[in-house]
Design an enzyme around this catalytic site. Structure first.
Site, short mmCIF file in Angstrom:
data_model
loop_
_atom_site.label_atom_id
_atom_site.label_comp_id
_atom_site.label_asym_id
_atom_site.label_seq_id
_atom_site.Cartn_x
_atom_site.Cartn_y
_atom_site.Cartn_z
N ASP A 336 0.82 -1.21 0.00
CA ASP A 336 0.00 0.00 0.00
C ASP A 336 0.86 1.26 0.00
OD1 ASP A 336 0.85 -0.84 2.57
OD2 ASP A 336 -0.48 0.63 3.50
N GLU A 337 0.26 2.32 -0.48
CA GLU A 337 0.81 3.68 -0.36
C GLU A 337 2.29 3.76 -0.71
OE1 GLU A 337 -2.02 5.55 3.06
OE2 GLU A 337 -0.46 4.20 3.76
N ALA A 338 2.69 3.14 -1.82
CA ALA A 338 4.10 3.16 -2.21
C ALA A 338 4.39 4.46 -2.99
CB ALA A 338 4.43 1.92 -3.04
#
Ligand code: NGO
Length: 526
Positions: A336-338
């Protein structure tokens, strides 16, 4: 037929006769006794009260267990002994003489399948039948809720200990009914996690996803990389001392969860959410410089170095070791949220990591962003969006992936209940009990058919939560709402009925010392 089987079958014939056939389902208003049989969270699939036949536990009540059911029998005795004060010996079922509590691993209605159970209550006893110990354990949780709330007390209470008569045939709607605990943002001890396991087991949850690595800490021992825990695990949000699990601690959690028929799903978040690892080993950074430890709550600023081979040697070690101590079939790789990883790098990274997970014999789970890397059909994307549309997730389902539902605006247990809730966040909205309950995991995402939904999971992120009281206050009473969405048939969904059943859980939490939010939506008994 062996002597043992013969005795057992004879005993069962007696038990069935003694208990009598249940009456047909009653339409319209249930008597007080009858209604009590339906006073269960999550709502059972089928309930047929028989108010004429209840069973009263007494000092001589015995728990009879068929071979293979003894651990569940001992667990049940452990729950019932302190408050009833009864000895409740657990004995092999072939000594059964038609009365008491009987746990059997055969003879259940076929609808119960692998995790369900059939529970019959007659004047002379309670018989729980299932096809697996997990099913018996689910039946035991129901039996517990059928007894008066004071059964949860730690000290001896006056009876009577009456179980309402009738029959329940019950089985889960979805395969995965999970809870997630973030042990990174604040660290929680083995004792605290075990307590949470006990609390969620009561609601037939069968997965505990542990978020074990993030920017603020690395919480699991990995041989050959000691600084991950000695340094990377040494803090948490707000600058507290953090902590980590040794492999022995982790094994203890896995075994404890297993004894409650809960599978641990460990998560190492990557390639983002990795500051703790990057701070521990300079060589994992593209520029070779270790950043400082981080104790804030921002997200999306860190990334493993996609172009360096050491990144994959590191992850091979981590995944191999984690796979070796995890009996469950899934490893969760975050994803997530890279925001600090370019799109091509993200795809390259996942292209390297997905085969490592497969190499060590595990299926992969990940936050839903990782569908863009086209994981294999065995992978489980975990949907955590706040909208009811996500074409990429629906496309993954069309390729064969089963989706785990954790919509943040519905079941993120770290969201505040209302604007005055002292703990939690509100980025995905305020989530009162009715909001957590009133949605359908099988039809929520547009274009995603129920057959592509593997289950539901209630995440509990801990940026603002520091101890077990905080965890409990945010999880209860919403966690049971999510558990009911995962277990009970869609047709039983009914807010009015749910809030009344949920209300009965309040005194039980009070007796067990579980902190909970006294939502004004729930008619708690005074
Ligand atoms: C997001 C984020 C987490 C936060 C959480 C807080 C996911 C999957 N990534 O959920 O890092 O802790 O919100 O609510």
């Amino acid at each position: 037929m062996s002597w043992r089987t013969g005795r057992l079958l004879a005993a069962l014939a007696l038990a069935t006769t003694a208990l009598g056939a249940p009456q047909p389902a009653v339409a319209a208003p249930l008597s007080a006794q009858g209604a009590r049989l339906a006073q269960v969270v999550p709502a059972p699939a089928s309930v047929q009260p028989d108010p004429a036949r209840s069973y009263r536990l007494h000092p001589g009540t015995v728990i009879h267990v068929e071979h293979g059911a003894a651990p569940v029998g001992r667990y049940l005795a452990g729950v019932l002994r302190p408050s009833t004060g009864y000895a409740l010996p657990v004995v092999p079922a072939w000594h059964h003489r038609t009365s008491g509590i009987v746990l059997l691993l055969h003879g259940a209605d076929p609808r119960v399948s692998a995790e369900g159970y059939q529970l019959d209550v007659g004047r002379r006893g309670v018989v729980i039948r299932a096809t697996t110990p997990a099913g018996l354990f689910a039946g035991v949780q129901t039996l517990r809720q059928l007894l008066p709330a004071k059964v949860e007390a730690a000290r001896r209470q006056p009876g009577p200990w009456t179980v309402p008569g009738g029959q329940i045939v019950d089985h889960p709607r979805f395969a995965q009914r999970g809870a997630m605990l973030d042990v990174v943002r604040h660290f929680f001890t083995v004792t605290e996690v075990k307590r949470y396991i006990d609390e969620i087991a009561l609601y037939k949850v069968n997965r505990l996803h542990l978020h074990l690595a993030d920017d603020q800490g690395w919480r699991i021992e990995i041989s050959g990389w000691p600084r991950l825990t000695s340094y990377g695990g040494s803090t948490e949000v707000g600058g507290g001392p953090g902590g980590y699990y040794t492999k022995r601690d982790y094994a203890e959690l896995v075994a404890y969860a297993k004894s409650r028929f809960i599978t641990i799903v460990p998560e190492i978040d990557m390639p983002g959410h990795t500051n703790a690892a990057l701070a521990s080993y300079a060589e994992l950074n593209c520029n070779g410089i270790a950043p400082p430890l981080y104790t804030g709550t921002d997200v999306g600023f860190s990334s493993l170095c996609v172009g360096k081979e050491i990144t994959y040697r590191f992850l091979d070690d981590v995944i191999r070791q984690l796979a070796a101590i995890t009996p469950g079939e899934y490893l969760h790789i975050g994803g997530d949220e890279a925001h600090a990883t370019t799109e091509p790098d993200y795809l390259t990274f996942m292209g390297r990591v997905l085969p490592i997970v497969a190499k060590y014999g595990k299926k992969v789970a990940g936050w839903h962003e990782f569908v863009k890397a086209t994981p294999p059909a065995s992978a489980v994307p975990q949907f955590w969006g706040t909208e009811n549309t996500d074409p990429a997730v629906v496309a993954a389902a069309a390729r064969g992936n089963k989706i785990l539902m954790s919509p943040a605006n519905k079941i993120y247990l770290d969201m505040k209940y209302d604007k005055d809730t002292p703990l939690g966040q509100d980025w995905a909205g305020l989530i009162e009990v009715a909001d957590a309950y009133n949605w359908n995991p099988g039809s929520y995402l547009q274009g995603l058919p129920e057959r592509s939904v593997i289950g539901v999971e209630a995440p509990l992120w801990t940026e603002t939560l520091e101890d077990i009281d905080d965890i409990e206050f945010m999880a209860f009473p919403r966690l049971p709402a999510v558990a009911e969405l995962g277990w009970s048939p869609a047709a039983s969904h009914d807010w009015e009925g749910f809030r009344r059943r949920l209300a009965e859980q309040g005194p039980r939490w009070t007796l067990r010392g579980v902190d909970f939010y006294r939502s004004p939506q729930i008619p708690w008994p005074s």
